[in-house]
Enzyme design. Structure first.
Site, PDB file in Angstrom:
ATOM      1  N   LYS A  22       0.898  -1.272  -0.072  1.00 40.20           N
ATOM      2  CA  LYS A  22       0.058   0.044   0.054  1.00 40.20           C
ATOM      3  C   LYS A  22       0.696   1.271   0.003  1.00 40.20           C
ATOM      4  O   LYS A  22       0.483   2.425  -0.713  1.00 40.20           O
ATOM      5  CB  LYS A  22      -0.866  -0.033   1.434  1.00 40.20           C
ATOM      6  CG  LYS A  22      -1.990  -1.127   1.142  1.00 40.20           C
ATOM      7  CD  LYS A  22      -3.001  -0.986   2.091  1.00 40.20           C
ATOM      8  CE  LYS A  22      -3.931  -2.177   2.551  1.00 40.20           C
ATOM      9  NZ  LYS A  22      -4.926  -2.034   3.305  1.00 40.20           N
TER      10      LYS A  22
ATOM     11  N   ASP B 144     -10.114   1.914   2.671  1.00 41.89           N
ATOM     12  CA  ASP B 144     -10.093   1.379   3.974  1.00 41.89           C
ATOM     13  C   ASP B 144     -10.919   2.082   5.329  1.00 41.89           C
ATOM     14  O   ASP B 144     -11.616   1.455   6.010  1.00 41.89           O
ATOM     15  CB  ASP B 144      -8.963   1.295   4.547  1.00 41.89           C
ATOM     16  CG  ASP B 144      -8.032  -0.029   3.880  1.00 41.89           C
ATOM     17  OD1 ASP B 144      -8.542  -0.751   3.211  1.00 41.89           O
ATOM     18  OD2 ASP B 144      -6.788  -0.066   3.682  1.00 41.89           O
TER      19      ASP B 144
END
Ligand code: ATR
Length: 275
Positions: free
Chosen positions: A66, A103
């Site tokens: 990420k 997220d």
């Protein structure tokens, strides 16, 4: 030809993302393919370039990619900038790459919509100060809790996050042992301790009445932290399958401009023993 999407990570073989996105596509009539590609950090740049050069439209990135995806993106959304990590890359019309992070909104949708929690005025504790925590602090602060504590083994990392997020609201930084005497309505585990079956060393008596425990990690068996929560008397103690599916739904929306219904997908995965 089908529009092509993928999730990249290492390891990736247990990822539920292909199943989730295929179900979204079926449900909404979108003609896409979605595959899991194992990519090590050192070959990430090359893998992304090859994927998009071959006509790919979007990539989800998971552990440990990420932060690399954050660096790779040509443009970043505000929430991706704050979290320092990207889980969704989208190829724009001019060929540039947009980086987003879904997220935080995925967690908030699961907590507030699916589980029906209201966070305003509540006492919230987040465990851990790594990448997973960075992705969720923004929306948690925006939900106006009474307080938001951040506890970590290495206190310096928590202090760094306190400084980064100061413009959005106050964080109370603490070691695990210094939490003694505080009570929380919601405890969110964002450490990677669950992956090795551990629970951070939390003092006794920190759950308020009707407290909820939420583990960002998910697995077929209950995680060590969700077991801890149940043992300590939480009214609800759950893993992060709901968040996983909601962050996927947000990514799907970014790519296809269509919002899938997450409920049937949660039910199907639960029935298949995926949780
Ligand atoms: P992620 O991107 O998944 O958040 P990370 O950046 O490696 O991963 O962060 C892992 C987090 O889990 C850290 O907060 C780490 O604590 P330290 O910063 O003190 O290292 C925490 N962590 C990992 N294993 C742990 C354990 N057994 N007990 C408590 N905390 C743990």
């Amino acid at each position: 030809m089908l529009d092509r999407y993928a999730v990249m990570g290492f390891p990736i073989s247990h990822s539920l993302s292909p199943v989730i996105h295929q179900q979204f596509a079926e449900q909404t009539g979108q003609k896409i393919s979605y595959e899991a590609i194992e990519v090590r950090p050192e070959s990430f740049d090359q893998a992304v370039e090859e994927f998009f050069n071959a006509g790919g439209q979007g990539i989800n990135c998971t552990v440990p990619l990420k932060e690399l995806a954050f660096k790779k993106a040509d443009q970043l959304t505000e929430r991706a900038k704050l979290s320092g990590a990207v889980n969704t890359l989208k190829r724009m019309e001019d060929g540039s790459l947009l980086g987003d992070n879904t997220d935080g909104i995925g967690l908030m949708t699961d907590l507030c919509k699916n589980l029906g929690l209201s966070l305003a005025g509540k006492r919230i504790l987040v465990l851990g100060a790594g990448g997973a925590t960075r992705g969720i602090l923004g929306p948690l602060l925006e939900a106006r809790p009474e307080c938001l504590f951040l506890a970590n083994r290495t206190i310096e990392k928590a202090q760094k996050l306190k400084a980064v997020f100061a413009p959005l609201g106050a964080l109370d930084v603490s070691t695990y042992e210094d939490l003694l005497g505080n009570k929380f309505d919601l405890i969110i585990n964002a450490t990677s301790a669950s992956l090795s079956g551990d629970v951070p060393p939390l003092p006794n008596g920190i759950l308020a009445k009707q407290a909820v425990c939420y583990d960002l990690a998910y697995s077929k068996k209950p995680t060590a932290f969700t077991v801890w929560g149940k043992e300590k008397g939480a009214v609800l103690s759950v893993g992060g399958l709901g968040m996983l599916i909601e962050q996927a739904a947000q990514a799907f929306y970014i790519w296809r401009s269509v919002r899938p219904d997450t409920k049937p997908v949660v039910n199907k995965i639960n029935t298949a023993g995926g949780h």
